[in-house]
Design an enzyme around this catalytic site. Sequence first.
Site, mmCIF file in Angstrom:
data_model
loop_
_atom_site.group_PDB
_atom_site.id
_atom_site.type_symbol
_atom_site.label_atom_id
_atom_site.label_comp_id
_atom_site.label_asym_id
_atom_site.label_seq_id
_atom_site.Cartn_x
_atom_site.Cartn_y
_atom_site.Cartn_z
ATOM 1 N N SER A 84 96.986 46.396 8.200
ATOM 2 C CA SER A 84 96.467 45.059 8.547
ATOM 3 C C SER A 84 94.956 45.055 8.736
ATOM 4 O O SER A 84 94.448 44.673 9.787
ATOM 5 C CB SER A 84 97.154 44.554 9.823
ATOM 6 O OG SER A 84 98.540 44.555 9.654
ATOM 7 N N CYS B 287 87.872 42.055 3.359
ATOM 8 C CA CYS B 287 86.909 40.947 3.238
ATOM 9 C C CYS B 287 85.682 41.185 4.118
ATOM 10 O O CYS B 287 84.602 40.659 3.847
ATOM 11 C CB CYS B 287 87.555 39.628 3.651
ATOM 12 S SG CYS B 287 89.200 39.373 2.975
ATOM 13 N N ASN C 254 98.190 36.515 2.825
ATOM 14 C CA ASN C 254 98.740 36.252 4.165
ATOM 15 C C ASN C 254 99.810 35.176 4.126
ATOM 16 O O ASN C 254 100.852 35.292 4.793
ATOM 17 C CB ASN C 254 97.609 35.847 5.118
ATOM 18 C CG ASN C 254 96.848 37.059 5.598
ATOM 19 O OD1 ASN C 254 97.348 37.832 6.411
ATOM 20 N ND2 ASN C 254 95.655 37.272 5.071
ATOM 21 N N TRP D 89 76.494 9.178 3.062
ATOM 22 C CA TRP D 89 77.433 9.490 1.977
ATOM 23 C C TRP D 89 77.443 11.013 1.851
ATOM 24 O O TRP D 89 76.450 11.607 1.429
ATOM 25 C CB TRP D 89 76.990 8.848 0.654
ATOM 26 C CG TRP D 89 77.270 7.386 0.594
ATOM 27 C CD1 TRP D 89 76.433 6.379 0.943
ATOM 28 C CD2 TRP D 89 78.487 6.776 0.164
ATOM 29 N NE1 TRP D 89 77.042 5.165 0.772
ATOM 30 C CE2 TRP D 89 78.311 5.380 0.285
ATOM 31 C CE3 TRP D 89 79.710 7.249 -0.298
ATOM 32 C CZ2 TRP D 89 79.305 4.463 -0.042
ATOM 33 C CZ3 TRP D 89 80.694 6.340 -0.635
ATOM 34 C CH2 TRP D 89 80.487 4.962 -0.498
HETATM 35 C C1 FAD Z 1 85.002 43.758 -0.517
HETATM 36 C C2 FAD Z 1 86.093 42.728 -0.518
HETATM 37 C C3 FAD Z 1 85.835 41.463 -0.025
HETATM 38 C C4 FAD Z 1 86.850 40.500 -0.032
HETATM 39 N N1 FAD Z 1 86.565 39.258 0.467
HETATM 40 C C5 FAD Z 1 87.542 38.306 0.466
HETATM 41 C C6 FAD Z 1 87.297 37.017 0.988
HETATM 42 O O1 FAD Z 1 86.179 36.729 1.457
HETATM 43 N N2 FAD Z 1 88.304 36.101 0.964
HETATM 44 C C7 FAD Z 1 89.543 36.387 0.473
HETATM 45 O O2 FAD Z 1 90.431 35.531 0.494
HETATM 46 N N3 FAD Z 1 89.820 37.626 -0.027
HETATM 47 C C8 FAD Z 1 88.855 38.578 -0.042
HETATM 48 N N4 FAD Z 1 89.128 39.832 -0.538
HETATM 49 C C9 FAD Z 1 90.444 40.094 -1.118
HETATM 50 C C10 FAD Z 1 91.461 40.496 -0.057
HETATM 51 O O3 FAD Z 1 91.002 41.592 0.646
HETATM 52 C C11 FAD Z 1 92.768 40.823 -0.762
HETATM 53 O O4 FAD Z 1 93.171 39.712 -1.510
HETATM 54 C C12 FAD Z 1 93.871 41.181 0.223
HETATM 55 O O5 FAD Z 1 93.565 42.331 0.930
HETATM 56 C C13 FAD Z 1 95.190 41.374 -0.527
HETATM 57 O O6 FAD Z 1 96.166 41.799 0.347
HETATM 58 P P1 FAD Z 1 97.420 42.596 -0.185
HETATM 59 O O7 FAD Z 1 98.254 42.896 1.005
HETATM 60 O O8 FAD Z 1 98.030 41.886 -1.322
HETATM 61 O O9 FAD Z 1 96.818 43.924 -0.833
HETATM 62 P P2 FAD Z 1 95.920 45.077 -0.228
HETATM 63 O O10 FAD Z 1 95.055 44.582 0.846
HETATM 64 O O11 FAD Z 1 95.279 45.736 -1.394
HETATM 65 O O12 FAD Z 1 96.987 46.062 0.411
HETATM 66 C C14 FAD Z 1 97.875 46.785 -0.385
HETATM 67 C C15 FAD Z 1 98.201 48.061 0.363
HETATM 68 O O13 FAD Z 1 99.243 48.719 -0.323
HETATM 69 C C16 FAD Z 1 99.027 50.109 -0.249
HETATM 70 N N5 FAD Z 1 99.795 50.687 -1.351
HETATM 71 C C17 FAD Z 1 99.649 50.427 -2.677
HETATM 72 N N6 FAD Z 1 100.568 51.094 -3.388
HETATM 73 C C18 FAD Z 1 101.310 51.787 -2.492
HETATM 74 C C19 FAD Z 1 102.436 52.659 -2.622
HETATM 75 N N7 FAD Z 1 102.957 52.950 -3.824
HETATM 76 N N8 FAD Z 1 102.952 53.205 -1.500
HETATM 77 C C20 FAD Z 1 102.420 52.904 -0.273
HETATM 78 N N9 FAD Z 1 101.372 52.101 -0.102
HETATM 79 C C21 FAD Z 1 100.830 51.528 -1.196
HETATM 80 C C22 FAD Z 1 97.522 50.240 -0.379
HETATM 81 O O14 FAD Z 1 97.064 51.463 0.164
HETATM 82 C C23 FAD Z 1 97.020 49.027 0.406
HETATM 83 O O15 FAD Z 1 96.747 49.347 1.753
HETATM 84 C C24 FAD Z 1 88.131 40.826 -0.539
HETATM 85 C C25 FAD Z 1 88.390 42.106 -1.036
HETATM 86 C C26 FAD Z 1 87.377 43.052 -1.032
HETATM 87 C C27 FAD Z 1 87.680 44.424 -1.571
#
Ligand code: FAD
Length: 459
Positions: free
Chosen positions: A43, A47, A312, A441
């Site tokens: 968690s 971002c 989320n 406006w």
């Molecule tokens: C620098 C940066 C800035 C960002 N800024 C924004 C923003 O301003 N606004 C916004 O809306 N979004 C932003 N994002 C995007 C946002 O962080 C992602 O969209 C979000 O984290 C996606 O969540 P998720 O749970 O889908 O994937 P992730 O956060 O990528 O989490 C996936 C997790 O799965 C784990 N995992 C993968 N495969 C396996 C496996 N086979 N076994 C066990 N674990 C595994 C990974 O280690 C990871 O921790 C940003 C991203 C970055 C990198």
Amino acid sequence: MAAQRLVVVGGDAAGMSAASRARRLRGPGELEITAFERGRFTSYSACGIPYWAGGVVDGPDALIARTPEEHRDRGIDVRMRTEVTALDLQGRRVLAHDLDSGEERWHGFDHLVLATGARPVRPPLEGIDAPGVHGVQTLDDGRALVDALDGGAAGRRAVVVGAGYIGVEMAEALVRRGYAVTVVERSAQPMATLDPDMGELVRDAMTGMGIEVVTDTEVTAVRTGPDGRVRAVATADREYPADVVVLGLGVRPETTLARAAGLPLGASGGLLTDRSMRVRGHENVWAGGDCTEVLDLVSGRTRHIALGTHANKHGQVIGTNVAGGHATFPGVVGTAVSKVCDLEIARTGLLEAQAREEGLRYVSATVESTSRAGYYPGARPMTVKMLAEHGTGRLLGVQIVGREGAAKRVDVAAVALTAGMTVDQMTSLDLGYAPPFSPVWDPVLVAARRAAAEVAAAS
Ligand SMILES: Cc1cc2nc3c(=O)[nH]c(=O)nc-3n(C[C@H](O)[C@H](O)[C@H](O)COP(=O)(O)OP(=O)(O)OC[C@H]3O[C@@H](n4cnc5c(N)ncnc54)[C@H](O)[C@@H]3O)c2cc1C
């Protein structure tokens, strides 16, 4: 009755939102929840990495919403540093590999949530793995970059590869750290998520901030010095000296496991789900976040849009459904906001090129306005571009580039898009007004009036 078993793969936004929501609705006697995360954090907010790197916020602790221990205290069995390496959908089990002990074990499930996120694009260029070249996908990446920046003297040079939103946010971070920054981008403009005319506004502003913006240019190699560390970034024409290189080349859905298991994938390689976030055709398999494609409500197509805001919400929907409730994620309108130094950048809906791809006839209107009443101190310029469907006047998209107060104005347009409003209907929206907040406006209303006039003139 024995408790149902929920297995979550991926311990960040989508995965842990799903686990937490399901736990809130079902106690441990009814639902056993196990989450596998191959990294060291749960968690966390990627971002926040650009703002940690830029010294605006502390990290990494402040970027962690809930630690593994806090999840365990809430009855979620979180297995850290454990990678799921195979899915056996028929046998309803996943193969979990403990990265520290090397042990491998099958783990059974009744419900499976795939929340594996996205992986950053990292082209196989000479020198790309050299010390001094940094990704910014994980908190470990953030730590490595911050350590490198802390150790560096001001006046050094940084190159950011890629001028999407992560690239421009990282450019700001490096400027804040006193680096001379060059951004190299393959497209003709920074922020290819905007129309070219709006992207040019971003280029002008970045250049005005002292950031060198090099477009239409691909990086061909990363040059290293005798110590093996990065020294420059090479393109076809020249080399850009660099003490630090940051990669912001976009991401692809991480669906290696899903592909191997034969789950349905879209054109981007992202998992395809229905509105309840159930993987299409698989009763007990759910997916959310960056590993999925989302339905674009304006075009009616699914697309890969990697944003935490979607992840989320997906997690909430999945958690509710796994717990026996009913929730849906209807889709997105393509809203995104970002900033580079004091320039705010926002978009929602379709770009001109996307409208053309969809075969839509449209009109566009671009207006210059201000963030506050013109006479009120601190009023800053703002450009709003609005696209509306030819004939019907249906709002198709909005882009905003400006200073303080520009970015979040796009939310009004996002709501109008979701509601299917015409630009004419938007002109009478009851938006708040007082001189410190907007002209009488609001800039969005001014754009709607202009777009409505264009629609009328074209009909
Ligand atoms: C620098 C940066 C800035 C960002 N800024 C924004 C923003 O301003 N606004 C916004 O809306 N979004 C932003 N994002 C995007 C946002 O962080 C992602 O969209 C979000 O984290 C996606 O969540 P998720 O749970 O889908 O994937 P992730 O956060 O990528 O989490 C996936 C997790 O799965 C784990 N995992 C993968 N495969 C396996 C496996 N086979 N076994 C066990 N674990 C595994 C990974 O280690 C990871 O921790 C940003 C991203 C970055 C990198």
